[in-house]
Enzyme design. Structure first.
Site, PDB file in Angstrom:
ATOM      1  N   ASP A 115       0.836  -1.201   0.000  1.00 47.58           N
ATOM      2  CA  ASP A 115       0.000   0.000   0.000  1.00 47.58           C
ATOM      3  C   ASP A 115       0.873   1.255   0.000  1.00 47.58           C
ATOM      4  O   ASP A 115       1.699   1.442   0.891  1.00 47.58           O
ATOM      5  CB  ASP A 115      -0.882  -0.009   1.260  1.00 47.58           C
ATOM      6  CG  ASP A 115      -1.837   1.165   1.297  1.00 47.58           C
ATOM      7  OD1 ASP A 115      -2.995   0.979   0.895  1.00 47.58           O
ATOM      8  OD2 ASP A 115      -1.428   2.261   1.713  1.00 47.58           O
TER       9      ASP A 115
ATOM     10  N   TYR B  47       2.813   9.968  -0.353  1.00 45.58           N
ATOM     11  CA  TYR B  47       3.901   9.444   0.488  1.00 45.58           C
ATOM     12  C   TYR B  47       5.272   9.766  -0.136  1.00 45.58           C
ATOM     13  O   TYR B  47       6.292   9.649   0.537  1.00 45.58           O
ATOM     14  CB  TYR B  47       3.814   7.919   0.664  1.00 45.58           C
ATOM     15  CG  TYR B  47       2.562   7.391   1.326  1.00 45.58           C
ATOM     16  CD1 TYR B  47       1.650   8.231   1.961  1.00 45.58           C
ATOM     17  CD2 TYR B  47       2.294   6.019   1.315  1.00 45.58           C
ATOM     18  CE1 TYR B  47       0.510   7.731   2.548  1.00 45.58           C
ATOM     19  CE2 TYR B  47       1.144   5.505   1.909  1.00 45.58           C
ATOM     20  CZ  TYR B  47       0.256   6.359   2.515  1.00 45.58           C
ATOM     21  OH  TYR B  47      -0.874   5.846   3.085  1.00 45.58           O
TER      22      TYR B  47
ATOM     23  N   HIS C 222      -7.635   9.696  -1.607  1.00 46.81           N
ATOM     24  CA  HIS C 222      -6.933   9.619  -0.316  1.00 46.81           C
ATOM     25  C   HIS C 222      -7.766  10.151   0.856  1.00 46.81           C
ATOM     26  O   HIS C 222      -7.684   9.629   1.973  1.00 46.81           O
ATOM     27  CB  HIS C 222      -5.605  10.376  -0.402  1.00 46.81           C
ATOM     28  CG  HIS C 222      -4.545   9.840   0.503  1.00 46.81           C
ATOM     29  ND1 HIS C 222      -3.234   9.711   0.146  1.00 46.81           N
ATOM     30  CD2 HIS C 222      -4.608   9.387   1.775  1.00 46.81           C
ATOM     31  CE1 HIS C 222      -2.546   9.210   1.151  1.00 46.81           C
ATOM     32  NE2 HIS C 222      -3.355   9.000   2.154  1.00 46.81           N
TER      33      HIS C 222
END
Ligand code: A2P
Length: 276
Positions: free
Chosen positions: A48, A53, A111
């Site tokens: 994931d 990120y 998200h």
């Protein structure tokens, strides 16, 4: 087969391995590359990540270098929470797939329903617009399953009412002592699968004495107990670690928490938002 490698079924028939390797807060470069490669070497089949990120390139390189067949690995990435227009969402999706260097994504999620700097802001229309990009690439076969993250029942209702394809997944923060009961109930009733991010409360719950007491009973660590708890709740935990011994430990979940202990764990209150 070990429990962590077994799969759940999404409502569209796609299989999702029960435990995913989370990469939030793992730095791009060697740290992300080595962690993901270590996870894959130790049997994880579910990774994931997210554009936000900043580590997709390293994650993708590790996936390719693992030499595991693409169809045997389930890869999730996410559309940044701040993006709420169709055009920008399409650009972001293409950026993610290029960063990862993959032909398709197994699961692509919005998200969050609002930008992180404006939690709670009403972005209903923007969410409907960006979800159309998810639907487009799902239909083209570039995404095998689509969904959302951090969405409340109202946020999901908005998508169901104004888009064509019901989300298959909602990824939420969920760990012993902390859950979103209304969201979980709503998702179960609507056959939307729940994934649990921060399954160890980003590490906080590992120092909880009540959890440790139960873990000792089963001869496992608090981390293992916390992950097993979520499996028995029927959700997919996404633990993160950069240490090989912990990456391995988090796969050793072949024990059964008794019903009475599950009830006890359910009664623990561990909300990190009340801790500061
Ligand atoms: P590290 O990456 O240094 O191993 P979450 O998955 O809820 O986000 O929690 C991640 C945090 O928990 C990280 O700080 C990680 O540290 C730590 N962690 C992960 N697995 C274990 C484990 N088995 N035992 C102890 N700490 C762990």
């Amino acid at each position: 087969m070990k429990e962590f490698q077994k799969t759940y079924n999404l409502y569209n028939g796609v299989k999702i391995p029960k435990v995913g390797f989370g990469t939030w807060q793992i730095k791009s470069g060697d740290e992300a590359y080595n962690s993901v490669l270590t996870a894959l070497k130790n049997g994880y089949k579910h990774i994931d990540t997210a554009l936000a990120y900043g580590n997709e390139k390293s994650v993708g390189r590790a996936i390719r270098d693992s030499k595991i067949k693409r169809e045997e690995i389930f890869v999730t990435t996410k559309l940044p929470a701040e993006i709420k227009t169709y055009q920008e969402a399409e650009i972001a999706f293409i950026e993610s797939i290029n960063n990862l260097g993959l032909d398709y994504i197994d699961l692509y999620l919005i998200h969050a329903p609002w930008p992180w700097s404006e939690i709670g802001k009403d972005c209903s229309n923007g969410n409907v617009q960006v979800y159309k990009v998810l639907e487009k690439y799902y239909k083209l076969g570039k995404i095998k399953a689509i969904g959302v993250s951090n969405f409340s029942p109202n946020d999901i209702e908005n998508i169901i009412k104004n888009n064509k394809i019901k989300p298959m997944v909602n990824q939420i923060d969920y760990f012993i002592g902390f859950s979103h009961e209304d969201t979980i109930k709503y998702c179960k009733e609507n056959d939307i699968f729940i994934e649990a991010y921060s399954p160890l409360g980003t590490g906080y719950l590992l120092s909880n004495a009540d959890i440790k007491k139960i873990a000792d009973k089963y001869n496992v660590s608090s981390a293992q107990l916390a992950l097993r708890y979520l499996l028995q709740k029927g959700v997919a935990p996404l633990p993160k670690s950069t240490h090989e011994e912990r990456i391995i430990q988090n796969t050793q979940l072949d024990f059964e928490i008794k019903e009475a202990d599950m009830h006890y764990l359910e009664s623990i209150k561990n909300d990190p938002r009340k801790w500061g």
